[in-house]
Design a protein around this motif. Structure first.
Motif, PDB file in Angstrom:
ATOM      1  N   ARG A 178     -48.031 -52.409 -21.912  1.00  0.00           N
ATOM      2  CA  ARG A 178     -48.771 -53.558 -21.390  1.00  0.00           C
ATOM      3  C   ARG A 178     -50.136 -53.580 -22.070  1.00  0.00           C
ATOM      4  NH1 ARG A 178     -51.086 -57.781 -19.340  1.00  0.00           N
ATOM      5  NH2 ARG A 178     -50.854 -58.302 -17.126  1.00  0.00           N
ATOM      6  N   ASP A 179     -50.431 -54.697 -22.725  1.00  0.00           N
ATOM      7  CA  ASP A 179     -51.785 -54.880 -23.196  1.00  0.00           C
ATOM      8  C   ASP A 179     -52.360 -56.047 -22.415  1.00  0.00           C
ATOM      9  OD1 ASP A 179     -49.776 -55.868 -25.696  1.00  0.00           O
ATOM     10  OD2 ASP A 179     -51.140 -57.386 -24.873  1.00  0.00           O
ATOM     11  N   TYR A 180     -53.502 -56.547 -22.792  1.00  0.00           N
ATOM     12  CA  TYR A 180     -54.171 -57.476 -21.895  1.00  0.00           C
ATOM     13  C   TYR A 180     -53.396 -58.772 -21.668  1.00  0.00           C
ATOM     14  CZ  TYR A 180     -57.877 -59.922 -19.474  1.00  0.00           C
ATOM     15  OH  TYR A 180     -58.597 -60.599 -18.525  1.00  0.00           O
ATOM     16  N   LEU A 181     -52.782 -59.284 -22.714  1.00  0.00           N
ATOM     17  CA  LEU A 181     -52.126 -60.586 -22.563  1.00  0.00           C
ATOM     18  C   LEU A 181     -50.611 -60.522 -22.540  1.00  0.00           C
ATOM     19  CD1 LEU A 181     -54.265 -62.833 -24.979  1.00  0.00           C
ATOM     20  CD2 LEU A 181     -54.478 -62.592 -22.494  1.00  0.00           C
ATOM     21  N   SER A 182     -50.044 -59.401 -22.888  1.00  0.00           N
ATOM     22  CA  SER A 182     -48.583 -59.399 -23.018  1.00  0.00           C
ATOM     23  C   SER A 182     -47.959 -58.072 -22.601  1.00  0.00           C
ATOM     24  CB  SER A 182     -48.193 -59.706 -24.470  1.00  0.00           C
ATOM     25  OG  SER A 182     -48.583 -58.634 -25.309  1.00  0.00           O
ATOM     26  N   VAL A 183     -46.639 -58.114 -22.477  1.00  0.00           N
ATOM     27  CA  VAL A 183     -45.838 -56.914 -22.260  1.00  0.00           C
ATOM     28  C   VAL A 183     -44.880 -56.819 -23.440  1.00  0.00           C
ATOM     29  CG1 VAL A 183     -44.230 -55.741 -20.743  1.00  0.00           C
ATOM     30  CG2 VAL A 183     -45.893 -57.269 -19.776  1.00  0.00           C
ATOM     31  N   LYS A 184     -44.766 -55.641 -24.008  1.00  0.00           N
ATOM     32  CA  LYS A 184     -43.891 -55.474 -25.171  1.00  0.00           C
ATOM     33  C   LYS A 184     -42.851 -54.408 -24.896  1.00  0.00           C
ATOM     34  CE  LYS A 184     -47.498 -56.917 -28.318  1.00  0.00           C
ATOM     35  NZ  LYS A 184     -48.469 -56.583 -29.339  1.00  0.00           N
ATOM     36  N   GLU A 217     -50.938 -66.124 -21.450  1.00  0.00           N
ATOM     37  CA  GLU A 217     -51.467 -66.505 -22.764  1.00  0.00           C
ATOM     38  C   GLU A 217     -52.601 -67.509 -22.629  1.00  0.00           C
ATOM     39  OE1 GLU A 217     -50.827 -65.184 -25.560  1.00  0.00           O
ATOM     40  OE2 GLU A 217     -51.643 -66.608 -27.012  1.00  0.00           O
ATOM     41  N   TYR A 218     -52.622 -68.252 -21.514  1.00  0.00           N
ATOM     42  CA  TYR A 218     -53.671 -69.252 -21.323  1.00  0.00           C
ATOM     43  C   TYR A 218     -55.059 -68.615 -21.224  1.00  0.00           C
ATOM     44  CZ  TYR A 218     -52.283 -67.787 -16.615  1.00  0.00           C
ATOM     45  OH  TYR A 218     -51.918 -67.048 -15.515  1.00  0.00           O
ATOM     46  N   LEU A 219     -55.096 -67.299 -21.095  1.00  0.00           N
ATOM     47  CA  LEU A 219     -56.392 -66.640 -21.034  1.00  0.00           C
ATOM     48  C   LEU A 219     -56.986 -66.389 -22.418  1.00  0.00           C
ATOM     49  CD1 LEU A 219     -55.916 -63.993 -18.198  1.00  0.00           C
ATOM     50  CD2 LEU A 219     -56.903 -66.269 -18.058  1.00  0.00           C
ATOM     51  N   ARG A 220     -56.195 -66.607 -23.448  1.00  0.00           N
ATOM     52  CA  ARG A 220     -56.678 -66.284 -24.785  1.00  0.00           C
ATOM     53  C   ARG A 220     -57.929 -67.067 -25.150  1.00  0.00           C
ATOM     54  NH1 ARG A 220     -54.381 -63.564 -29.174  1.00  0.00           N
ATOM     55  NH2 ARG A 220     -52.361 -63.428 -28.148  1.00  0.00           N
ATOM     56  N   SER A 221     -58.015 -68.288 -24.648  1.00  0.00           N
ATOM     57  CA  SER A 221     -59.202 -69.086 -24.979  1.00  0.00           C
ATOM     58  C   SER A 221     -60.383 -68.742 -24.082  1.00  0.00           C
ATOM     59  CB  SER A 221     -58.867 -70.567 -24.857  1.00  0.00           C
ATOM     60  OG  SER A 221     -58.409 -70.826 -23.550  1.00  0.00           O
ATOM     61  N   LYS A 222     -60.176 -67.848 -23.142  1.00  0.00           N
ATOM     62  CA  LYS A 222     -61.248 -67.485 -22.211  1.00  0.00           C
ATOM     63  C   LYS A 222     -61.738 -66.064 -22.416  1.00  0.00           C
ATOM     64  CE  LYS A 222     -60.397 -71.270 -19.860  1.00  0.00           C
ATOM     65  NZ  LYS A 222     -61.333 -72.372 -19.891  1.00  0.00           N
ATOM     66  N   LEU A 223     -61.365 -65.488 -23.528  1.00  0.00           N
ATOM     67  CA  LEU A 223     -61.624 -64.056 -23.693  1.00  0.00           C
ATOM     68  C   LEU A 223     -63.104 -63.709 -23.615  1.00  0.00           C
ATOM     69  CD1 LEU A 223     -59.029 -63.014 -26.405  1.00  0.00           C
ATOM     70  CD2 LEU A 223     -58.961 -62.613 -23.945  1.00  0.00           C
ATOM     71  N   CYS A 224     -63.942 -64.586 -24.127  1.00  0.00           N
ATOM     72  CA  CYS A 224     -65.369 -64.251 -24.107  1.00  0.00           C
ATOM     73  C   CYS A 224     -65.878 -64.185 -22.677  1.00  0.00           C
ATOM     74  CB  CYS A 224     -66.153 -65.256 -24.934  1.00  0.00           C
ATOM     75  SG  CYS A 224     -67.863 -64.744 -25.187  1.00  0.00           S
ATOM     76  N   SER A 225     -65.472 -65.140 -21.864  1.00  0.00           N
ATOM     77  CA  SER A 225     -65.893 -65.101 -20.460  1.00  0.00           C
ATOM     78  C   SER A 225     -65.336 -63.867 -19.769  1.00  0.00           C
ATOM     79  CB  SER A 225     -65.386 -66.338 -19.715  1.00  0.00           C
ATOM     80  OG  SER A 225     -65.810 -67.494 -20.355  1.00  0.00           O
ATOM     81  N   LEU A 226     -64.106 -63.528 -20.109  1.00  0.00           N
ATOM     82  CA  LEU A 226     -63.488 -62.371 -19.489  1.00  0.00           C
ATOM     83  C   LEU A 226     -64.120 -61.072 -19.985  1.00  0.00           C
ATOM     84  CD1 LEU A 226     -59.866 -63.745 -19.723  1.00  0.00           C
ATOM     85  CD2 LEU A 226     -61.127 -63.346 -17.623  1.00  0.00           C
ATOM     86  N   TYR A 227     -64.676 -61.151 -21.165  1.00  0.00           N
ATOM     87  CA  TYR A 227     -65.428 -59.998 -21.666  1.00  0.00           C
ATOM     88  C   TYR A 227     -66.749 -59.880 -20.916  1.00  0.00           C
ATOM     89  CZ  TYR A 227     -67.894 -57.007 -25.095  1.00  0.00           C
ATOM     90  OH  TYR A 227     -68.600 -56.013 -25.715  1.00  0.00           O
ATOM     91  N   GLU A 228     -67.345 -60.999 -20.697  1.00  0.00           N
ATOM     92  CA  GLU A 228     -68.638 -60.990 -20.019  1.00  0.00           C
ATOM     93  C   GLU A 228     -68.525 -60.460 -18.598  1.00  0.00           C
ATOM     94  OE1 GLU A 228     -72.353 -64.027 -19.260  1.00  0.00           O
ATOM     95  OE2 GLU A 228     -70.375 -64.805 -19.767  1.00  0.00           O
ATOM     96  N   ASN A 229     -67.490 -60.892 -17.888  1.00  0.00           N
ATOM     97  CA  ASN A 229     -67.352 -60.428 -16.506  1.00  0.00           C
ATOM     98  C   ASN A 229     -66.507 -59.169 -16.383  1.00  0.00           C
ATOM     99  OD1 ASN A 229     -64.676 -61.255 -16.672  1.00  0.00           O
ATOM    100  ND2 ASN A 229     -64.969 -63.119 -15.471  1.00  0.00           N
TER     101      ASN A 229
END
Lengths: 440, 241
Positions: A296-302, A320-332
């Protein structure tokens, strides 16, 4: 999927010792699935037991009721470093059952403990040296001897610590894994993996050490480790760079050189400053068959075939819809959340958590997936869980939720799947939900 | 904690400096956002030093991110070279010393494992760890988040590295920092800018751009005052009173 039984989804009841309700930090079924253990931030372990089939209450099968509660770890203070050692239970792993008692390993950041959980349903009466209420009898008054007899009593479940494995980890323990030999287990922290014998607490073997001689050169840490389910000499460990190393303990004592190295080549088109962070593996689990492993990584399961190191055989997008929000998710700091994943008993399905109390299930055979929610509102007794959908853009349909409305404080990091049946346990912060497949 | 050699003044390459400055003046939104991300990362690293037991994985990932940005900025030429003697100390392939970035997090490890497992004989008892830890240098109650895992000379180099850090970081309002670091002879970075720029929570601006290179909103203006208390605390620790 439904919530079984007549009762509401099982709620986590705090002992009241702590100011805040305790957040569940680990969930694990035992080998038979009859017991479900949870650990929390306050260092407590609560074990649930499955109700047996009961003809008079046909719907009661599948209910899990509290079986035992005990304080596994207490907060400690490291005086030398002036640091507190959290009592939070990072992982629980059951041992295979060998007699009437149950054994499990529970660990916090620094110390692993072996707990014995046993039932007592008889008590002895008619002692010679003490009264029924325990007071010592005056020896001069004892004029005759009698044999104490065992009488039935209300079932009492006791937990006692049988071994304490301490002082072997400088860094925070993230994983423990019981070996298929049932005699040894491994514990992994950020930089090292140790091998223990269950009977021996004063020493352990160091089998992996990735600490660089010069800490300035540290760029990668161990994130998870697990023994192979059948081959007792094989284990894997994952890293913060998205790699998995499979090691064979027969090849050398110190397994710094791996036997196999699993890494998916990076997609250059999706490279960003967050690429490494989201590739960091938060959990690794072997399939029950031992033929595959899942990461398990942040956006997927392999899903990886152990015979193919170059890339996974399956990749499932969790959110996957979080990919465009990564900066915000990094900030928080959400980008550092460590989600776990699990297999079902037949390895045909996998499950992992997400945000907004959503969790995802992927059927590997049909290639279908579903998003479900673990919440009081959506978990009425015996009502099926409704699939949820996140709207990623454009027009939002009636039942959909938009990405911006997701609650990132409601994260499902820990889930567990019954080893045989379609029963799942989902930890949503401080609530535990148990669902079963209504086909049962 | 700020990276050693994060920004460097280029001495003797004035044309490049001018070119770089000219480039900076027409700074792209991407660069702004990248800078914001860098600042945010540095703040995160610094904050992680103040926590009781920093999460090593998180620290390493953030440090790696800082390094990535730094490398890219170096390739861009937006990274200005430091004075020659400092450049020698920080080789190009190790622009950012992870140790400096996360010293406290890793400096807390006092014990070293028993060496040489050899052929699998029982490891020297784990109890070896205990005597080793008891031999550590005593810690300062105040600076518990800034453990040194070695004797005094490390502290010397630590100060020097801080020198580099502060001299090379850009400063807008050096005045409030100068008196705090008056014993060091280099211009200092205004921590406020870093801290408050992040406290202001530049949410949509840097974030959107970096992920999709969409046009960005400028970073919000920051005010010094609200964070001076925190600043004092940080400085106290840095100066190790």
């Amino acid at each position: 999927w439904v919530c079984p039984g007549h009762c509401e989804p099982l709620s986590w009841c705090p002992a009241g010792r702590r100011a805040c309700t305790d957040i569940i930090s680990t969930v694990e079924f035992n080998y038979s699935g009859d017991l479900l253990a949870t650990g929390d931030k306050g260092g407590r372990v609560v074990i649930f037991q499955r109700e047996q089939e009961n003809k008079s209450r046909p719907h009661s099968r599948g209910e899990y009721n509290v079986y035992s509660t005990f304080q596994s770890h207490e907060p400690e203070f490291d005086y030398l470093k002036s640091l507190e050692i959290e009592e939070k239970i990072n992982k629980i792993r059951w041992l295979p059952q060998q007699n009437a008692a149950h054994f499990l390993l529970s660990t916090n950041d620094k110390t692993i403990k072996l707990w014995k959980i046993s039932e007592r349903d008889k008590r002895a009466e008619g002692y010679n040296l003490k009264d029924e209420d325990g007071r010592l009898r005056d020896p001069f008054r004892i004029t005759a001897l009698r044999v104490p007899i065992l009488k039935p009593m209300d079932l009492m479940v006791e937990a006692s610590p049988r071994r304490i494995f301490a002082n072997a980890h400088t860094y925070h323990i993230n994983s423990i894994s019981v070996n298929s030999d049932h005699e040894t287990y491994l514990s992994a922290d950020d930089l090292r993996i140790n091998l223990w014998h269950l009977e021996i607490t004063d020493r352990s073997f160091n089998i992996v050490d990735i600490k660089p001689a010069n800490m300035e050169e540290l760029t990668e840490v161990i994130t998870a480790a697990e023994f192979h389910p059948h081959q007792c000499n094989v284990f894997v460990y994952s890293s913060s760079k998205g790699t998995i190393r499979l090691c064979d303990m027969r090849s050398s004592a110190l397994c710094d050189r791996h036997s196999k190295f699993f890494e998916e080549p990076e997609d250059p088109s999706s490279r960003s400053f967050f690429s490494e962070i989201i590739s960091s593996i938060s959990d690794v689990k072997f399939s029950h068959s031992g033929r595959y492993m899942m990461t398990r990584d942040y956006l997927s399961v392999k899903v990886w075939d152990l015979n193919m190191e170059s890339r996974p055989v399956e990749t499932h997008q969790v959110h996957e819809y979080l990919r465009s929000k990564l900066c915000s998710l990094y900030e928080n700091d959400c980008i550092f959340d460590k989600f776990e994943c699990c297999w079902n008993g037949s390895d045909s399905a996998i499950m992992t958590g997400s945000y907004n109390n959503f969790f995802r299930m992927f059927d590997r055979d049909t290639r279908r997936d579903v998003t479900l929610e673990a919440s009081r509102e959506s978990s009425k007794p015996r009502a099926s869980l409704k699939p949820r959908k996140v709207c990623t853009g454009g027009k939002r349909r009636k039942d959909e939720i938009s990405v911006d409305s997701l609650d990132f404080n409601k994260k499902i990091l820990h889930t567990a799947w019954h080893p045989v049946d379609n029963v799942i346990a989902v930890a949503a912060t401080n609530n535990l939900y148990i669902f079963q497949d209504k086909i049962n | 904690m700020f990276a050693r050699g994060l920004k460097r003044k280029c001495v003797g390459h004035e044309e490049d400096v001018e070119g770089a400055l000219a480039g900076l003046k027409t700074v792209s939104s991407y660069s702004l956002q990248r800078q914001s991300l860098l600042d945010m990362s540095l703040v995160k690293l610094q904050l992680c030093h103040m926590l009781v037991e920093p999460n090593l994985c998180r620290s390493v990932l953030i440090a790696n991110t800082v390094r990535q940005i730094q490398e890219e900025m170096t390739q861009d030429g937006t990274w200005r070279a430091v004075a020659p003697q400092a450049a020698e100390r920080a080789p190009l392939d190790r622009l950012v010393s992870t140790e400096i970035l996360c010293r406290a997090a890793w400096g807390q490890e006092g014990a070293h494992p028993a060496p040489g497992l050899g052929d699998g004989h029982t490891q020297g008892p784990v109890s070896d760890l205990c005597p080793v830890t008891s031999a550590q240098a005593p810690r300062h109650p105040q600076s518990s988040a800034w453990e040194m895992d070695g004797p005094r000379e490390n502290r010397g180099s630590f100060h020097k590295s801080l020198d580099q850090i502060f001299e090379t970081l850009e400063t807008k309002n050096p005045s409030c920092m100068e008196e705090l670091f008056s014993d060091v002879d280099s211009p200092y970075y205004d921590l406020d800018t870093v801290l408050t720029g992040m406290m202001g929570g530049a949410r949509s601006g840097p974030c959107e751009g970096l992920e999709g290179l969409a046009p960005a909103t400028p970073a919000p203006s920051s005010s010094c005052k609200s964070d001076l208390g925190e600043l004092d605390h940080v400085v106290e620790i840095l100066v190790e009173t």
